[in-house]
Design an enzyme around this catalytic site. Structure first.
Site, PDB file in Angstrom:
ATOM      1  CE1 TYR A 200      -4.084   1.974   0.807  1.00 27.14           C
ATOM      2  CE2 TYR A 200      -2.711   3.039   2.462  1.00 27.14           C
ATOM      3  CZ  TYR A 200      -3.876   2.992   1.719  1.00 27.14           C
ATOM      4  OH  TYR A 200      -4.833   3.971   1.888  1.00 27.14           O
TER       5      TYR A 200
ATOM      6  CE  LYS B 112      -3.868   5.014  -1.332  1.00 27.75           C
ATOM      7  NZ  LYS B 112      -4.877   5.371  -2.346  1.00 27.75           N
TER       8      LYS B 112
HETATM    9  P1  NAP Z   1     -13.411   2.030   1.675  1.00 28.92           P
HETATM   10  O1  NAP Z   1     -14.406   2.483   2.684  1.00 28.92           O
HETATM   11  O2  NAP Z   1     -12.871   0.662   1.752  1.00 28.92           O
HETATM   12  O3  NAP Z   1     -14.044   2.306   0.223  1.00 28.92           O
HETATM   13  C1  NAP Z   1     -13.329   1.983  -0.938  1.00 28.92           C
HETATM   14  C2  NAP Z   1     -14.306   1.771  -2.062  1.00 28.92           C
HETATM   15  O4  NAP Z   1     -13.536   1.441  -3.245  1.00 28.92           O
HETATM   16  C3  NAP Z   1     -15.256   0.609  -1.805  1.00 28.92           C
HETATM   17  O5  NAP Z   1     -16.582   0.973  -2.113  1.00 28.92           O
HETATM   18  C4  NAP Z   1     -14.733  -0.465  -2.738  1.00 28.92           C
HETATM   19  O6  NAP Z   1     -15.725  -1.338  -3.259  1.00 28.92           O
HETATM   20  C5  NAP Z   1     -14.182   0.366  -3.885  1.00 28.92           C
HETATM   21  N1  NAP Z   1     -13.277  -0.418  -4.713  1.00 28.92           N
HETATM   22  C6  NAP Z   1     -12.318  -1.297  -4.328  1.00 28.92           C
HETATM   23  N2  NAP Z   1     -11.726  -1.872  -5.386  1.00 28.92           N
HETATM   24  C7  NAP Z   1     -12.321  -1.343  -6.484  1.00 28.92           C
HETATM   25  C8  NAP Z   1     -12.163  -1.552  -7.870  1.00 28.92           C
HETATM   26  N3  NAP Z   1     -11.258  -2.421  -8.347  1.00 28.92           N
HETATM   27  N4  NAP Z   1     -12.947  -0.865  -8.738  1.00 28.92           N
HETATM   28  C9  NAP Z   1     -13.878   0.005  -8.269  1.00 28.92           C
HETATM   29  N5  NAP Z   1     -14.077   0.259  -6.955  1.00 28.92           N
HETATM   30  C10 NAP Z   1     -13.316  -0.420  -6.073  1.00 28.92           C
HETATM   31  O7  NAP Z   1     -12.130   3.003   1.665  1.00 28.92           O
HETATM   32  P2  NAP Z   1     -11.937   4.533   2.114  1.00 28.92           P
HETATM   33  O8  NAP Z   1     -11.400   4.529   3.483  1.00 28.92           O
HETATM   34  O9  NAP Z   1     -13.138   5.332   1.773  1.00 28.92           O
HETATM   35  O10 NAP Z   1     -10.710   4.923   1.146  1.00 28.92           O
HETATM   36  C11 NAP Z   1     -10.871   5.663  -0.062  1.00 28.92           C
HETATM   37  C12 NAP Z   1      -9.492   6.013  -0.599  1.00 28.92           C
HETATM   38  O11 NAP Z   1      -8.779   6.806   0.362  1.00 28.92           O
HETATM   39  C13 NAP Z   1      -8.599   4.804  -0.890  1.00 28.92           C
HETATM   40  O12 NAP Z   1      -7.808   5.061  -2.036  1.00 28.92           O
HETATM   41  C14 NAP Z   1      -7.732   4.722   0.340  1.00 28.92           C
HETATM   42  O13 NAP Z   1      -6.532   4.057   0.078  1.00 28.92           O
HETATM   43  C15 NAP Z   1      -7.536   6.187   0.663  1.00 28.92           C
HETATM   44  N6  NAP Z   1      -7.173   6.453   2.057  1.00 28.92           N
HETATM   45  C16 NAP Z   1      -8.002   6.117   3.091  1.00 28.92           C
HETATM   46  C17 NAP Z   1      -7.626   6.413   4.394  1.00 28.92           C
HETATM   47  C18 NAP Z   1      -8.487   6.089   5.589  1.00 28.92           C
HETATM   48  O14 NAP Z   1      -8.035   6.327   6.728  1.00 28.92           O
HETATM   49  N7  NAP Z   1      -9.695   5.586   5.435  1.00 28.92           N
HETATM   50  C19 NAP Z   1      -6.397   7.024   4.657  1.00 28.92           C
HETATM   51  C20 NAP Z   1      -5.582   7.338   3.563  1.00 28.92           C
HETATM   52  C21 NAP Z   1      -5.977   7.062   2.281  1.00 28.92           C
HETATM   53  P3  NAP Z   1     -16.073  -2.756  -2.529  1.00 28.92           P
HETATM   54  O15 NAP Z   1     -16.702  -2.403  -1.265  1.00 28.92           O
HETATM   55  O16 NAP Z   1     -17.004  -3.442  -3.479  1.00 28.92           O
HETATM   56  O17 NAP Z   1     -14.762  -3.457  -2.357  1.00 28.92           O
END
Ligand code: NAP
Length: 249
Positions: free
Chosen positions: A150, A154
């Site tokens: 990851y 990133k």
């Molecule tokens: P999340 O709640 O897990 O949501 C991610 C979404 O992306 C889910 O709806 C998932 O669908 C979808 N997804 C996964 N693989 C996919 C694919 N191949 N094609 C289309 N959609 C896909 O994650 P989040 O926390 O909102 O994170 C959003 C972004 O922010 C990510 O890039 C993550 O790395 C980044 N981020 C998050 C955090 C944090 O603390 N949460 C911190 C830093 C960065 P499914 O449910 O069907 O798998």
């Protein structure tokens, strides 16, 4: 003028927050995620608030599905000139336990996915002479135990973003990255579950390390995306904004 935005991974979490915010800002929004029916809730919320949105099912790592999804957005909402590459997954493990599949899956969604979507929409942005690309990085890009895959993806997103800024700037297209810290979503809830800590305790522990003394919410990231996607942000490009409640990861 109404802009059309595509937000990937928008069925829940940060992507859902971003989709709702861009719709509230006046954009037509394609809510894209793996499962089209899972996008309906966000589309309904946007429509109930008076906005315009469609649900689009596609795997961002699949070239054909990405092309089909972008074609559909062009037909149903208009040419997309705002793209938020947000879809993401985690497959955490210490290096010695990390499988090749854990590595490849994470690279595939974050890097291949961002590449495919950006390549599929950039001609629409060039044609319009205007575009906004916002890519989701993470504080993990600076290194994070258990996240070799990851963190590499990133950090890769940051290099990708800076290169897009260099190549597309002359067409009125900006590209920026947002690197969130701890945001309350299913992704962080899954991490808490994996290490066997109740999510509330996990959040409290994280908040204790964060200067603003709280964990982040999808709206915190949506606010930053809204700025980068705005008409007035045309001179801000190739930047990485850490949205983490303080200066350190
Ligand atoms: P999340 O709640 O897990 O949501 C991610 C979404 O992306 C889910 O709806 C998932 O669908 C979808 N997804 C996964 N693989 C996919 C694919 N191949 N094609 C289309 N959609 C896909 O994650 P989040 O926390 O909102 O994170 C959003 C972004 O922010 C990510 O890039 C993550 O790395 C980044 N981020 C998050 C955090 C944090 O603390 N949460 C911190 C830093 C960065 P499914 O449910 O069907 O798998």
């Amino acid at each position: 003028m109404t802009r059309t935005a595509i937000v990937t991974g928008a069925a829940r979490g940060i992507g859902a927050g971003v989709a709702k915010r861009l719709a509230a800002d006046g954009m037509s929004v394609a809510v894209l995620d793996l499962d089209e029916t899972a996008c309906k809730r966000v589309v309904d919320e946007i429509e109930a608030a008076g906005g315009r949105a469609i649900a689009v099912g596609a795997d961002v790592a699949d070239e054909e599905q990405v092309t089909g999804a972008v074609d559909r957005v062009v037909r149903e909402l208009g040419a997309p000139t705002v793209l938020v590459n947000n879809a993401g997954i985690i497959r955490d493990n210490l290096l010695f336990k990390m499988s090749l599949d854990d590595w490849d899956s994470v690279m595939s969604v974050h890097l291949r996915g961002s590449f495919l979507l950006t390549r599929a929409v950039e001609s629409h942005m060039r044609e319009a002479g205007w575009g906004r690309i916002v890519n989701l990085s993470s504080t993990s890009a600076l290194g994070n135990r258990g996240q070799a895959n990851y963190a590499a993806a990133k950090a890769g997103v940051q290099g990708f973003t800076k290169t897009l800024a260099l190549e597309l700037g002359r067409y009125g297209v900006t590209a920026n990255a947002i690197a969130p810290g701890f945001i309350e979503t299913e992704m962080t809830a899954a991490t808490a579950e994996r290490i066997g800590v109740p999510f509330e305790d996990f959040k409290k522990g994280a908040a204790a390390q964060i200067p603003v003394a709280r964990t982040g919410k999808p709206e915190d990231i949506a606010h930053a995306v809204s700025f980068f996607a705005s008409e007035g942000a045309g001179f801000v490009s190739g930047q990485v904004l850490y949205v983490a409640g303080g200066p350190k990861a």
